[in-house]
Design a protein around this motif. Structure first.
Motif, PDB file in Angstrom:
ATOM      1  N   LEU A  18     -53.363 -21.364 -17.109  1.00  0.00           N
ATOM      2  CA  LEU A  18     -53.095 -21.321 -15.668  1.00  0.00           C
ATOM      3  C   LEU A  18     -51.596 -21.403 -15.392  1.00  0.00           C
ATOM      4  CD1 LEU A  18     -53.824 -21.545 -12.654  1.00  0.00           C
ATOM      5  CD2 LEU A  18     -54.157 -24.009 -13.025  1.00  0.00           C
ATOM      6  N   TYR A  19     -50.922 -22.316 -16.070  1.00  0.00           N
ATOM      7  CA  TYR A  19     -49.470 -22.450 -15.878  1.00  0.00           C
ATOM      8  C   TYR A  19     -48.744 -21.161 -16.259  1.00  0.00           C
ATOM      9  CZ  TYR A  19     -44.677 -23.614 -17.106  1.00  0.00           C
ATOM     10  OH  TYR A  19     -43.326 -23.598 -17.232  1.00  0.00           O
ATOM     11  N   THR A  20     -49.136 -20.566 -17.374  1.00  0.00           N
ATOM     12  CA  THR A  20     -48.440 -19.362 -17.858  1.00  0.00           C
ATOM     13  C   THR A  20     -48.644 -18.189 -16.907  1.00  0.00           C
ATOM     14  OG1 THR A  20     -48.789 -20.119 -20.127  1.00  0.00           O
ATOM     15  CG2 THR A  20     -48.135 -17.830 -19.820  1.00  0.00           C
ATOM     16  N   VAL A  21     -49.877 -18.003 -16.422  1.00  0.00           N
ATOM     17  CA  VAL A  21     -50.138 -16.903 -15.483  1.00  0.00           C
ATOM     18  C   VAL A  21     -49.352 -17.103 -14.194  1.00  0.00           C
ATOM     19  CG1 VAL A  21     -51.899 -15.804 -14.060  1.00  0.00           C
ATOM     20  CG2 VAL A  21     -52.391 -16.352 -16.445  1.00  0.00           C
ATOM     21  N   THR A  22     -49.344 -18.325 -13.670  1.00  0.00           N
ATOM     22  CA  THR A  22     -48.642 -18.594 -12.414  1.00  0.00           C
ATOM     23  C   THR A  22     -47.134 -18.424 -12.570  1.00  0.00           C
ATOM     24  OG1 THR A  22     -50.375 -20.195 -11.856  1.00  0.00           O
ATOM     25  CG2 THR A  22     -48.356 -20.264 -10.569  1.00  0.00           C
ATOM     26  N   ALA A  23     -46.588 -18.867 -13.715  1.00  0.00           N
ATOM     27  CA  ALA A  23     -45.136 -18.826 -13.900  1.00  0.00           C
ATOM     28  C   ALA A  23     -44.618 -17.441 -14.222  1.00  0.00           C
ATOM     29  CB  ALA A  23     -44.725 -19.800 -15.006  1.00  0.00           C
ATOM     30  N   SER A  24     -45.443 -16.578 -14.812  1.00  0.00           N
ATOM     31  CA  SER A  24     -44.950 -15.285 -15.283  1.00  0.00           C
ATOM     32  C   SER A  24     -45.508 -14.093 -14.539  1.00  0.00           C
ATOM     33  CB  SER A  24     -45.276 -15.129 -16.780  1.00  0.00           C
ATOM     34  OG  SER A  24     -46.683 -15.208 -16.997  1.00  0.00           O
ATOM     35  N   ASN A  25     -46.399 -14.299 -13.571  1.00  0.00           N
ATOM     36  CA  ASN A  25     -46.983 -13.185 -12.826  1.00  0.00           C
ATOM     37  C   ASN A  25     -46.759 -13.391 -11.338  1.00  0.00           C
ATOM     38  OD1 ASN A  25     -48.843 -11.342 -14.779  1.00  0.00           O
ATOM     39  ND2 ASN A  25     -48.827 -13.449 -15.506  1.00  0.00           N
ATOM     40  N   SER A  26     -47.299 -12.462 -10.563  1.00  0.00           N
ATOM     41  CA  SER A  26     -47.108 -12.533  -9.121  1.00  0.00           C
ATOM     42  C   SER A  26     -47.903 -13.692  -8.533  1.00  0.00           C
ATOM     43  CB  SER A  26     -47.546 -11.207  -8.475  1.00  0.00           C
ATOM     44  OG  SER A  26     -48.940 -10.999  -8.679  1.00  0.00           O
ATOM     45  N   PHE A  27     -47.603 -13.968  -7.258  1.00  0.00           N
ATOM     46  CA  PHE A  27     -48.274 -15.076  -6.587  1.00  0.00           C
ATOM     47  C   PHE A  27     -49.781 -14.849  -6.523  1.00  0.00           C
ATOM     48  CE2 PHE A  27     -49.982 -16.923  -2.667  1.00  0.00           C
ATOM     49  CZ  PHE A  27     -49.654 -18.251  -2.840  1.00  0.00           C
ATOM     50  N   ARG A  36     -52.468 -13.045 -18.819  1.00  0.00           N
ATOM     51  CA  ARG A  36     -53.742 -12.922 -18.098  1.00  0.00           C
ATOM     52  C   ARG A  36     -54.912 -12.777 -19.057  1.00  0.00           C
ATOM     53  NH1 ARG A  36     -51.876  -8.265 -13.960  1.00  0.00           N
ATOM     54  NH2 ARG A  36     -50.743  -7.690 -15.858  1.00  0.00           N
ATOM     55  N   ALA A  37     -54.727 -12.021 -20.140  1.00  0.00           N
ATOM     56  CA  ALA A  37     -55.811 -11.876 -21.117  1.00  0.00           C
ATOM     57  C   ALA A  37     -56.121 -13.204 -21.801  1.00  0.00           C
ATOM     58  CB  ALA A  37     -55.423 -10.824 -22.155  1.00  0.00           C
ATOM     59  N   VAL A  38     -55.091 -13.973 -22.132  1.00  0.00           N
ATOM     60  CA  VAL A  38     -55.303 -15.271 -22.780  1.00  0.00           C
ATOM     61  C   VAL A  38     -56.025 -16.224 -21.833  1.00  0.00           C
ATOM     62  CG1 VAL A  38     -54.110 -17.310 -23.667  1.00  0.00           C
ATOM     63  CG2 VAL A  38     -53.388 -15.022 -24.392  1.00  0.00           C
ATOM     64  N   PHE A  39     -55.602 -16.266 -20.572  1.00  0.00           N
ATOM     65  CA  PHE A  39     -56.268 -17.163 -19.613  1.00  0.00           C
ATOM     66  C   PHE A  39     -57.720 -16.753 -19.416  1.00  0.00           C
ATOM     67  CE2 PHE A  39     -57.567 -18.043 -15.228  1.00  0.00           C
ATOM     68  CZ  PHE A  39     -57.490 -19.433 -15.236  1.00  0.00           C
ATOM     69  N   ALA A  40     -57.973 -15.438 -19.316  1.00  0.00           N
ATOM     70  CA  ALA A  40     -59.354 -14.985 -19.148  1.00  0.00           C
ATOM     71  C   ALA A  40     -60.205 -15.367 -20.352  1.00  0.00           C
ATOM     72  CB  ALA A  40     -59.379 -13.474 -18.932  1.00  0.00           C
ATOM     73  N   LEU A  91     -48.798 -25.726  -8.992  1.00  0.00           N
ATOM     74  CA  LEU A  91     -47.511 -25.919  -8.319  1.00  0.00           C
ATOM     75  C   LEU A  91     -46.349 -25.924  -9.305  1.00  0.00           C
ATOM     76  CD1 LEU A  91     -48.463 -28.629  -5.650  1.00  0.00           C
ATOM     77  CD2 LEU A  91     -48.018 -26.189  -5.275  1.00  0.00           C
ATOM     78  N   LEU A  92     -46.576 -26.499 -10.483  1.00  0.00           N
ATOM     79  CA  LEU A  92     -45.539 -26.477 -11.499  1.00  0.00           C
ATOM     80  C   LEU A  92     -45.237 -25.043 -11.934  1.00  0.00           C
ATOM     81  CD1 LEU A  92     -43.653 -27.978 -13.440  1.00  0.00           C
ATOM     82  CD2 LEU A  92     -45.573 -28.145 -15.051  1.00  0.00           C
ATOM     83  N   GLY A  93     -46.281 -24.244 -12.092  1.00  0.00           N
ATOM     84  CA  GLY A  93     -46.071 -22.844 -12.442  1.00  0.00           C
ATOM     85  C   GLY A  93     -45.326 -22.090 -11.349  1.00  0.00           C
ATOM     86  N   LEU A  94     -45.679 -22.363 -10.070  1.00  0.00           N
ATOM     87  CA  LEU A  94     -44.962 -21.730  -8.961  1.00  0.00           C
ATOM     88  C   LEU A  94     -43.488 -22.126  -8.964  1.00  0.00           C
ATOM     89  CD1 LEU A  94     -47.395 -21.935  -5.898  1.00  0.00           C
ATOM     90  CD2 LEU A  94     -46.722 -19.907  -7.191  1.00  0.00           C
ATOM     91  N   HIS A  95     -43.235 -23.409  -9.221  1.00  0.00           N
ATOM     92  CA  HIS A  95     -41.853 -23.873  -9.245  1.00  0.00           C
ATOM     93  C   HIS A  95     -41.057 -23.146 -10.338  1.00  0.00           C
ATOM     94  CE1 HIS A  95     -38.365 -26.491  -9.297  1.00  0.00           C
ATOM     95  NE2 HIS A  95     -38.571 -26.712 -10.593  1.00  0.00           N
ATOM     96  N   MET A  96     -41.628 -23.039 -11.518  1.00  0.00           N
ATOM     97  CA  MET A  96     -40.928 -22.366 -12.612  1.00  0.00           C
ATOM     98  C   MET A  96     -40.742 -20.878 -12.313  1.00  0.00           C
ATOM     99  SD  MET A  96     -40.034 -24.641 -14.660  1.00  0.00           S
ATOM    100  CE  MET A  96     -39.365 -23.500 -15.852  1.00  0.00           C
ATOM    101  N   ARG A  97     -41.748 -20.266 -11.686  1.00  0.00           N
ATOM    102  CA  ARG A  97     -41.614 -18.852 -11.325  1.00  0.00           C
ATOM    103  C   ARG A  97     -40.469 -18.663 -10.327  1.00  0.00           C
ATOM    104  NH1 ARG A  97     -43.780 -16.149  -6.971  1.00  0.00           N
ATOM    105  NH2 ARG A  97     -43.919 -13.872  -7.199  1.00  0.00           N
ATOM    106  N   THR A  98     -40.386 -19.530  -9.307  1.00  0.00           N
ATOM    107  CA  THR A  98     -39.307 -19.446  -8.323  1.00  0.00           C
ATOM    108  C   THR A  98     -37.949 -19.700  -8.960  1.00  0.00           C
ATOM    109  OG1 THR A  98     -40.840 -20.229  -6.614  1.00  0.00           O
ATOM    110  CG2 THR A  98     -38.493 -20.334  -6.115  1.00  0.00           C
ATOM    111  N   ARG A  99     -37.904 -20.680  -9.855  1.00  0.00           N
ATOM    112  CA  ARG A  99     -36.640 -20.998 -10.511  1.00  0.00           C
ATOM    113  C   ARG A  99     -36.161 -19.830 -11.379  1.00  0.00           C
ATOM    114  NH1 ARG A  99     -33.487 -25.268 -11.801  1.00  0.00           N
ATOM    115  NH2 ARG A  99     -32.452 -25.233 -13.839  1.00  0.00           N
ATOM    116  N   ARG A 100     -37.084 -19.218 -12.109  1.00  0.00           N
ATOM    117  CA  ARG A 100     -36.707 -18.087 -12.944  1.00  0.00           C
ATOM    118  C   ARG A 100     -36.235 -16.908 -12.098  1.00  0.00           C
ATOM    119  NH1 ARG A 100     -41.988 -18.414 -16.949  1.00  0.00           N
ATOM    120  NH2 ARG A 100     -41.301 -20.267 -18.147  1.00  0.00           N
ATOM    121  N   ALA A 101     -36.913 -16.679 -10.973  1.00  0.00           N
ATOM    122  CA  ALA A 101     -36.486 -15.603 -10.077  1.00  0.00           C
ATOM    123  C   ALA A 101     -35.086 -15.889  -9.524  1.00  0.00           C
ATOM    124  CB  ALA A 101     -37.483 -15.435  -8.932  1.00  0.00           C
TER     125      ALA A 101
END
Length: 411
Positions: free
Chosen positions: A115-124, A84-88, A168-178
């Motif tokens: 954006l991809y990293t925040v979406t894939a590694s943080n909450s929705f 989040r700090a990097v994206f900001a 959407l790619l970040g969401l997909h990776m987040r779901t897959r990792r979960a």
């Protein structure tokens, strides 16, 4: 050099080829070095931005462009450590760039990577917030830089599609990792449950062995004690009888040792269970009766009805019940006790009755025996019942009813 040494040299001590072990070790090491891996992933973007650094770009010199590129790409080294700090940071630098009128450069792709990293590694919610920030940046780019109305629509639509695709790619990776984490947790839980089941099975097996050992040791030691007493009385008056008693003690001791080796052998991991002698059954009751008669106890053995085929477990239960009842008579019945054993087949069950005319309720009890409880446990496994206690007219009685088939026990 021997073939085994060659194979160990190729495979190594772990049993896997050295290249595989080296790759696995290198991968584990890289997984622990997130900044190094993120820097490696950012290198293509640095190479892609290098040509534009030569002569400056749209009103800022080469040093200014290099500083802007560095400010956008350098934070990517920590994008998975502080997403989040990097994206900001990269979003703020891009916003300042847009406000001062510096046109987008190749390094602005860092916003999409953030954006991809925040979406894939943080909450929705954090992923959605990052997507809205990126979409606001797309709107600023469309409005800030002069283009025709049609071009603005095209640029905004294209940037929106890109932002949505990365999100959407970040969401997909987040779901897959979960999902993968849940699979790993489930596998660990199943492994723990399997280990617990193995421990429970081992505990049950030890309890079974303890019951077996009690039956074997108690019966054979009782016979040995009775024979030893007889030999001590007869050694001066009847040498032949004393010699016969000593022979019985010897054979009984060998039998006890053989059975204990067989039972304790199941606890040894390197033993072959197929090498053990078969468990005793109904057919061995006649031999047991003769063995007890040789110790001086009067035993009557009778079988009524047509013998029904039974499993080995049921036959072992019948054998142990009779053995335990005879052991109790030897220990508590007195010197002139007599025993009557009767097996009665009723079609769907086998009734085992062992009566003696010994002391019965008057026999002393040290409180350490578990024979009757062991009988009940054995018979309860097959849905049967056991009654054991003193008889009204004197003596002791053991009556067990054992279903001969599973369907009978179930009913």
């Amino acid at each position: 050099m021997e073939a085994g040494s060659d194979l160990r040299l190729i495979l190594g001590s772990g049993g896997r080829p050295y290249p595989v072990r080296m790759v696995a070790g290198a991968w584990d090491w890289l997984r622990r070095k997130k900044p190094l891996v993120d820097a490696f992933y950012a290198m293509p973007l640095v190479v892609f931005s290098a040509p534009s650094l030569v002569g400056g770009h749209h009103g800022i010199g080469a040093w200014g462009l290099a500083l802007l590129t560095f400010g956008l790409l350098a934070p990517l080294v920590l994008r998975r450590t502080f997403p989040r700090a990097v994206f900001a940071t990269v979003a703020l630098i891009s916003a300042v760039q847009c406000l001062v009128g510096v046109e987008p450069v190749q390094a602005n792709i860092a916003v999409l990577m953030g954006l991809y990293t925040v979406t894939a590694s943080n909450s929705f919610r954090w992923g959605l917030a990052a997507a809205l920030v990126a979409e606001l940046g797309a709107l600023l780019v469309t409005v800030r830089y002069p283009n025709s109305a049609d071009d603005r629509k095209y640029v905004f639509a294209m940037l929106t599609v890109v932002v949505a695709g990365v999100w959407l790619l970040g969401l997909h990776m987040r779901t897959r990792r979960a999902y993968l984490r849940s699979v790993e947790e489930r596998a660990e839980r199943l492994e723990r449950e399997r280990d617990n089941e193995v421990k429970m099975a081992m505990a049950a097996e030890r309890a079974r062995i303890a019951r077996e050992l009690h039956d074997v040791v108690a019966h054979n030691v009782s016979v040995i004690v009775v024979q030893a007493d007889g030999a001590s009385y007869a050694i001066d008056t009847d040498v032949g009888r004393a010699r016969q008693a000593l022979d019985t003690i010897s054979s009984t001791g060998r039998l006890a040792l053989a059975e204990m080796r067989r039972l304790l052998g199941v606890l040894r991991e390197d033993d072959d269970a197929g090498a053990f002698a078969p468990q005793p059954g109904v057919a061995e009751l006649a031999e047991l009766v003769e063995h007890v008669r040789a110790s001086g106890l009067a035993v009557a053995f009778e079988v009524d009805g047509t013998p029904a085929p039974m499993s080995e477990g049921r036959q072992l239960t019948v054998y142990r019940i009779v053995q335990e009842a005879l052991t109790n008579t030897l220990k508590h019945g007195g010197p002139r006790a007599a025993v009557a054993i009767r097996l009665r087949y009723t079609g769907d069950a086998l009734e085992v009755r062992v009566d003696d005319d010994g002391r019965g309720a008057a026999a002393p009890d040290d409180g350490r025996g578990h024979g009757i409880a062991g009988m009940r446990e054995r018979v309860a496994v097959y849905g049967g019942t056991v009654h054991a206690g003193p008889r009204p007219g004197g003596g002791f009685e053991v009556l067990a009813r054992i279903p001969v088939r599973e369907e009978v026990a179930a009913s």
